[in-house]
Scaffold this motif. Structure first.
Motif: not given
Length: 317
Positions: A216-228
């Motif tokens: 739901s946020t841009l910040d989450e896209i740059s951290v796990e688990p989204t990076v994987s």
């Protein structure tokens, strides 16, 4: 297992076809497919599986039935002794999605494995199957083809033990990768695109990225688990890693999708640069693989030797 055929759509009049409607291949009712088999085929036939587009949030296997041109294409495939399958697959929520698009991918893998598992029941040659997809459907087709076989030999569900090998894929205005931050360097580097700026400026970009990853946020896209997850959805990296892919036909005709306006590329998901990224990845990292292309904006003078439909028919015949 034997399946009961049903009367085919009226527009198939004039061809010999056996039709199977709404065959369920997964646990959800949405996981179903229509199967067109040339009824006069003596030996097992090649097969084309169509994956519809719709941004992973809408679309239906029957959408093509309302298009006279696509009806004619299906009928011509049947005349040439080629089976045609069109599938419904798992979709995501337009807003407040929490899982992301991986279930969409997995359900299409299962549809392919289902056809292979029951190939004898439908008189299909399981070693002669191709995928056709437009937009997100093309992205799914590329995602499947860019990986080694996704067979799970020890799975209790024997359908999932089938390989996912393909003889070809055709992609119409498909996405090259779903690692959106990676588009900065891998897809739109020539345009100076910046995903973060696009996300923060344009709600449509933010909504699309959020439902792709279940965030739901841009910040989450740059951290796990989204990076994987981004890495698992980057087909360009897959092509580089595996150094091989089945024959690919790319078709893009998007003259208005190649410039940045207000930090975004209008309908950039369908841009010729998406096709060019795929073409370059194959040419660079899988030079032994065949890639034909119609990128009308970037290469207006390049005319393929055959149409997408004729090329695909040749691959499965």
């Amino acid at each position: 297992m034997r399946y009961l055929n049903t009367p085919p759509p009226s527009w198939t009049n004039g061809v010999n076809v056996t039709f199977y409607s709404n065959i369920q291949y997964g646990e959800s009712n949405i996981n179903n497919m229509d199967i067109f088999i040339p009824s006069d085929a003596v030996t097992p036939t090649g097969c084309i599986i169509n994956i519809h587009g719709g941004s992973f949030i809408y679309g239906d296997k029957s959408d093509i039935y309302d298009d006279a041109g696509k009806q004619a294409v299906i009928k011509e495939y049947l005349r040439q002794g080629i089976a045609y399958v069109t599938i419904n697959y798992t979709l995501v929520q337009q807003f407040n999605e929490t899982v992301g698009i991986m279930p969409c991918m997995d359900s299409c893998v299962l549809a392919l494995q289902f056809i292979k598992f029951y190939a004898d029941s439908f008189n299909i040659n399981k070693a002669n199957i191709a995928l056709n997809g437009g937009s997100s459907g093309g992205g799914i087709a590329l995602w499947i083809a860019a990986q080694p076989s996704l067979a799970d030999p020890s799975n209790a569900n024997h359908i999932k033990r089938e390989d996912t090998d393909l003889v070809a894929i055709t992609l119409y205005i498909a996405q090259a990768s779903y690692d959106f931050p990676g588009w900065d360097s891998e897809v739109f580097s020539a345009l100076g695109y910046n995903f973060s700026a696009d996300y923060e400026t344009n709600q449509g970009t933010a909504d699309g990225a959020n439902r792709t990853y279940g965030v739901s946020t841009l910040d989450e896209i740059s951290v796990e688990p989204t990076v994987s997850l981004r890495a698992e959805l980057n087909m360009l990296t897959m092509i580089q890693t595996n150094a091989a892919i089945c024959p690919v036909y790319l078709k893009y005709n998007s003259p208005n999708y190649n410039e940045i306006v207000n930090n975004t590329i209008i309908n950039g998901v369908h841009s010729d640069y998406q096709g060019e990224a795929i073409r370059l990845a194959i040419s660079t990292y899988a030079p032994g693989s065949e890639v034909e292309y119609l990128l009308q904006t970037l290469y207006p003078d390049h005319v393929p030797a055959s149409t997408l439909e004729a090329w695909l028919a040749q691959k499965v015949t």
